[in-house]
Design an enzyme around this catalytic site. Structure first.
Site, short mmCIF file in Angstrom:
data_model
loop_
_atom_site.label_atom_id
_atom_site.label_comp_id
_atom_site.label_asym_id
_atom_site.label_seq_id
_atom_site.Cartn_x
_atom_site.Cartn_y
_atom_site.Cartn_z
N HIS A 20 -0.13 -12.37 1.30
CA HIS A 20 -0.84 -11.40 0.47
C HIS A 20 -0.92 -11.85 -0.99
CE1 HIS A 20 -1.36 -6.78 -0.43
NE2 HIS A 20 -2.47 -7.49 -0.62
N TYR A 70 0.83 -1.20 0.00
CA TYR A 70 0.00 0.00 0.00
C TYR A 70 0.87 1.26 0.00
CZ TYR A 70 -3.62 -3.35 1.48
OH TYR A 70 -4.47 -4.42 1.58
#
Length: 325
Positions: free
Chosen positions: A140, A59
């Site tokens: 992830h 992010y």
């Protein structure tokens, strides 16, 4: 249900609030945010009583972790839960670049699901966050790297859990079938399921949610607005990061019409829907400014009548067998 209600994650001692703050937006997702607004966003969530914060190296290529840590490192460490992710290292000229991060840094992501990569990712996330531990570690997006995730990432996280360096082992994905495979392959405490158990997509119910419930694996529901379509179904709205197809826009509009008949914002129905299933422990919703945080809390605590869910089923907008809050 209160957004601030604490709930234990699976069979662990990790506690999250029913509503968590997703920190992708403060990494500059789609539009720049800046440090000041990012810090104010995390502070707003804290002031409203949210105590679960979810971030990732991906992010903003580290921006989200650093901005979150700038606030959270000053809070009592036992008073909140933080999750981050492994499977991408931040390196110069990484090959896993995503174009929608609006505030570029000098590092870009590179997939690495090896045990060594996971240990390095964990250490680097701790440094960016300025914290002494991470509570939940998600593998992830191992969609195209499932074998490596099972052979490398999962055992490394299991060792960190055994050593007490993390509290829960998880995986976070935008699909359910691979999470089913992981549930059979290892001893997972929770999964973050993004976009696959929402008012528009209940595919997580086919196999994953019943299996998770049976095995005591907590589901953290993310992407409940499907990238925005269920927040504001207007032409040009995004569904899974791309402009929504007309059929999806029409369906979201029809759901909104039912909500309006009951005096309920579509956002309220969307944010509360996943918690109708007993496997779902928490809902994580992103925000890019304090106003969005406040709106998320208000929508989560809006009084949604049972008749609304019944009408959605009666009009074929939800399958009759789907559990509702």
């Amino acid at each position: 249900m209160k957004a601030t209600e604490p709930v234990t994650v699976g069979r662990t001692d990790v506690v999250v609030t029913r509503l968590g703050l997703g920190l992708a937006p403060i990494g500059g997702m789609f539009d720049a945010v800046g440090d000041e607004v990012a810090h104010a966003t995390v502070e707003a969530a804290w002031d409203l009583g949210l105590r679960y914060f979810d971030t990732a190296p991906l992010y903003g290529c580290g921006l989200s972790e650093r901005r979150a840590g700038a606030v959270l490192a000053g809070k009592p460490r036992d008073a909140f839960t933080v999750s981050t992710k492994v499977g991408r290292l931040l390196v110069p000229d990484g090959g896993d670049r995503q174009e929608f991060w609006a505030e570029p840094t000098d590092l870009t992501p590179r997939f690495d699901f090896s045990a060594a990569g996971v240990r390095r990712s964990h250490a680097e996330s701790l440094a960016r966050l300025g914290l002494d531990r991470i509570d939940i570690a998600h593998i992830h997006d191992p969609d195209d790297h499932l074998a490596e995730a099972v052979a490398g990432a999962y055992p490394a996280l299991a060792q960190l859990r055994k050593a007490g360096e993390i509290g829960a082992v998880s995986a976070g994905m935008n699909q359910a079938p691979a999470l089913v495979e992981l549930a059979h392959a290892g001893d997972f405490d929770c999964f973050m399921l993004a976009g696959r158990y929402t008012l528009l997509d209940q595919s997580g119910l086919d196999e994953l949610l019943p299996l998770a419930h049976a095995k005591g694996i907590a589901i953290i529901a993310a992407g409940v607005y499907n990238s925005g379509l269920l927040a504001d179904p207007t032409p040009g709205a995004h569904y899974d990061y791309a402009p929504a197809e007309q059929r999806l826009l029409d369906r979201a509009t029809a759901i909104r019409s039912v909500c309006e008949r009951h005096g309920v914002p579509l956002r309220a129905a969307a944010i509360q829907f996943p918690l109708g299933h007993p496997a779902v422990a928490s809902v994580v919703v992103g925000a890019r400014d304090p106003e969005q945080v406040a709106d998320n809390v208000a929508m989560f605590e809006w009084d949604v009548p049972g008749a609304l869910w019944a009408d959605l089923k009666a009009e074929g907008l939800l399958p009759s067998e789907v559990p509702t809050p």
